[in-house]
Scaffold this active site. Structure first.
Site, PDB file in Angstrom:
ATOM      1  N   HIS A 125       4.725   5.193  -7.719  1.00  0.00           N
ATOM      2  CA  HIS A 125       4.347   4.000  -8.480  1.00  0.00           C
ATOM      3  C   HIS A 125       5.124   4.011  -9.788  1.00  0.00           C
ATOM      4  CE1 HIS A 125       1.725   1.388 -10.919  1.00  0.00           C
ATOM      5  NE2 HIS A 125       1.146   0.972  -9.810  1.00  0.00           N
ATOM      6  N   ASP A 202      -0.608  12.519  -9.177  1.00  0.00           N
ATOM      7  CA  ASP A 202      -1.131  11.169  -9.385  1.00  0.00           C
ATOM      8  C   ASP A 202      -2.154  10.910  -8.275  1.00  0.00           C
ATOM      9  OD1 ASP A 202      -1.676   8.480  -9.467  1.00  0.00           O
ATOM     10  OD2 ASP A 202       0.409   7.815  -9.425  1.00  0.00           O
ATOM     11  N   GLN A 205      -4.677   6.705  -6.048  1.00  0.00           N
ATOM     12  CA  GLN A 205      -5.028   6.138  -4.742  1.00  0.00           C
ATOM     13  C   GLN A 205      -5.862   7.086  -3.892  1.00  0.00           C
ATOM     14  OE1 GLN A 205      -4.561   3.081  -3.522  1.00  0.00           O
ATOM     15  NE2 GLN A 205      -3.544   2.377  -5.377  1.00  0.00           N
ATOM     16  N   LYS A 228     -10.018   2.206 -10.088  1.00  0.00           N
ATOM     17  CA  LYS A 228      -9.729   2.373  -8.663  1.00  0.00           C
ATOM     18  C   LYS A 228     -10.737   3.283  -7.979  1.00  0.00           C
ATOM     19  CE  LYS A 228      -4.904   1.166  -9.058  1.00  0.00           C
ATOM     20  NZ  LYS A 228      -3.496   1.453  -8.735  1.00  0.00           N
ATOM     21  N   CYS A 367       4.282  -2.569  -7.712  1.00  0.00           N
ATOM     22  CA  CYS A 367       4.735  -1.613  -8.736  1.00  0.00           C
ATOM     23  C   CYS A 367       5.461  -0.422  -8.114  1.00  0.00           C
ATOM     24  CB  CYS A 367       3.564  -1.137  -9.600  1.00  0.00           C
ATOM     25  SG  CYS A 367       2.810  -2.424 -10.593  1.00  0.00           S
TER      26      CYS A 367
END
Length: 409
Positions: A125, A202, A205, A228, A367
């Site tokens: 991302h 990261d 998600q 999220k 993104c």
């Protein structure tokens, strides 16, 4: 023809989400961008402003203590949710992007220089790409990338060759926000650590669908956003191992991150406050804690299994349509979303027509422009799932896709 309105009952998980109660015939398939918020999260935020509104850490009066308890209680919730070894390793941020910028800034000031490298992947991302580009430009360090294979997985065959004493840090996504690929983070961390290289994960998600144990992963840094994981926007978390957070300089200056101040010099507060300058997003932190409590009750593993099942059902249905092209993701290592294109139809046009039919999908490059270009695309449609989605919505989506193609062809 307009879809019939679905009646929601209190036993339906959708009933817990005011937006979904208000629009019961809407099919929300954009949780990869942001999840909807359950009633318990909204009530917790409202409670702070109605009954606990004060600044944290600064007042000994009753409201100040209540606000501090709300804020620090949420830190405890995060600490337990990801199984950190110490609560001081939990830093509240404005989101994933803010957290990555914090780490990239710290590395730029203290650990990056000409001759050093930052290892990323081709599926990141922009939030885990642009901050490192800036850090490289300002420090003289170089960027290197693990390529993405044709099947949507990372090419790890030459990982050990890429990892050497020039690499200052590895920063990778756990789950791709475009492909849904679940990367073998544990293998990557073990290989990097064998060479003394720290790793940032990261988890934006993955945090809402994969149980995350930072001690088991041995992650040096892990970041995610509240919005999220069924929490409020403008909130996020940086987990950092204590020894790494101690090494990094402060990211911002101001109140609460100091120990002593005179006119020319200052000394810094202890962790995690060294990185939390100014009045924080207290209501947001309280809402984030409530969101993690809600997800704990639902069981992250069960939510993830539910979303993985929906992912496989949608992929199998789309495979039957010759005019649909799905972006790849390796079988057995994908979850949460499906990105695809419709032959001869621009993704923006398709998204607009689908919106009129009551379907909320993402369109664009999500993104992740370099990843789309890797597959010869400028953008795609993306259906991403949350705990509130159901198999029947996939049937409705397929009907809507057929109608959309007929309308736009």
């Amino acid at each position: 023809m307009k879809e019939p309105v679905m009646e929601l009952t209190e036993t339906d998980i959708r009933y817990e989400f005011p937006v979904l109660r208000s629009y019961p015939d809407m099919v929300y398939l954009d949780s990869g961008a942001t999840t909807q918020k359950p009633e318990s999260v909204l009530r917790r935020i409202d409670r702070y402003y109605r009954l606990e509104n004060a600044n944290v850490h600064r007042g000994i009066h009753a409201l100040g203590e209540a606000a501090t308890e709300a804020y620090e209680g949420s830190r405890d919730r995060v600490f337990k949710f990801i199984n950190a070894s110490r609560r001081e390793e939990i830093v509240f941020t404005g989101g994933t992007t803010d957290a990555i910028n914090l780490v990239a800034s710290g590395f730029r000031e203290s650990l990056l220089k000409p001759g050093k490298k930052i290892l990323l992947s081709g599926m990141e991302h922009h939030a885990n790409l642009v901050p490192w580009q800036l850090a490289a430009q300002r420090s003289g360090a170089e960027l290197d990338f693990i390529p993405v294979s044709d099947d949507g997985s990372l090419e790890l065959e030459d990982l050990e060759a890429r990892l050497n004493n020039k690499v200052a840090i590895v920063a990778l996504t756990q789950v791709s926000n475009v492909l849904g690929t679940v990367n073998p983070i544990d293998r990557i961390i073990d290989t990097a650590h064998s060479m003394g290289i720290p790793v940032l994960i990261d988890a934006a998600q993955s945090i809402s669908r994969i149980p995350v144990d930072v001690q088991q992963l041995k992650a040096d840094f892990l970041v995610f956003s509240g919005h999220k994981v069924y929490g409020p926007t403008g909130t996020g978390v940086l987990y950092g191992r204590e020894e790494w957070l101690d090494r990094l300089p402060p990211y911002r200056g101001g109140g609460d991150m100091i120990d002593t101040v005179d006119l020319h010099t200052s000394t810094w507060n202890t962790l995690p406050y060294k990185f939390e300058a100014g009045t924080p997003n207290i209501s947001g932190a309280a809402g984030l804690g409530a969101a993690l409590e809600w997800l704990d009750r639902r069981d992250v593993r069960r939510v993830g299994e539910h979303e993985e099942l929906l992912t496989e059902i949608l992929r199998s249905r789309l495979e039957e349509l010759s005019w649909i092209k799905m972006l790849p993701a390796p079988e057995g290592a994908r979850t949460g979303l499906v990105s695809f294109t419709i032959d001869g139809i621009h993704h923006y046009d398709a998204a607009q027509v689908l919106d009129k039919k009551g379907f909320a999908l993402r369109s664009g490059h999500h993104c992740a422009q370099p990843l789309h270009r890797r597959f010869g695309l400028e953008g795609s449609l993306r259906a991403s799932f949350g705990a509130y989605n159901r198999e029947s919505e996939i049937d409705r989506l397929l009907d809507a896709l057929h109608d959309t193609r007929r309308f736009l062809s």
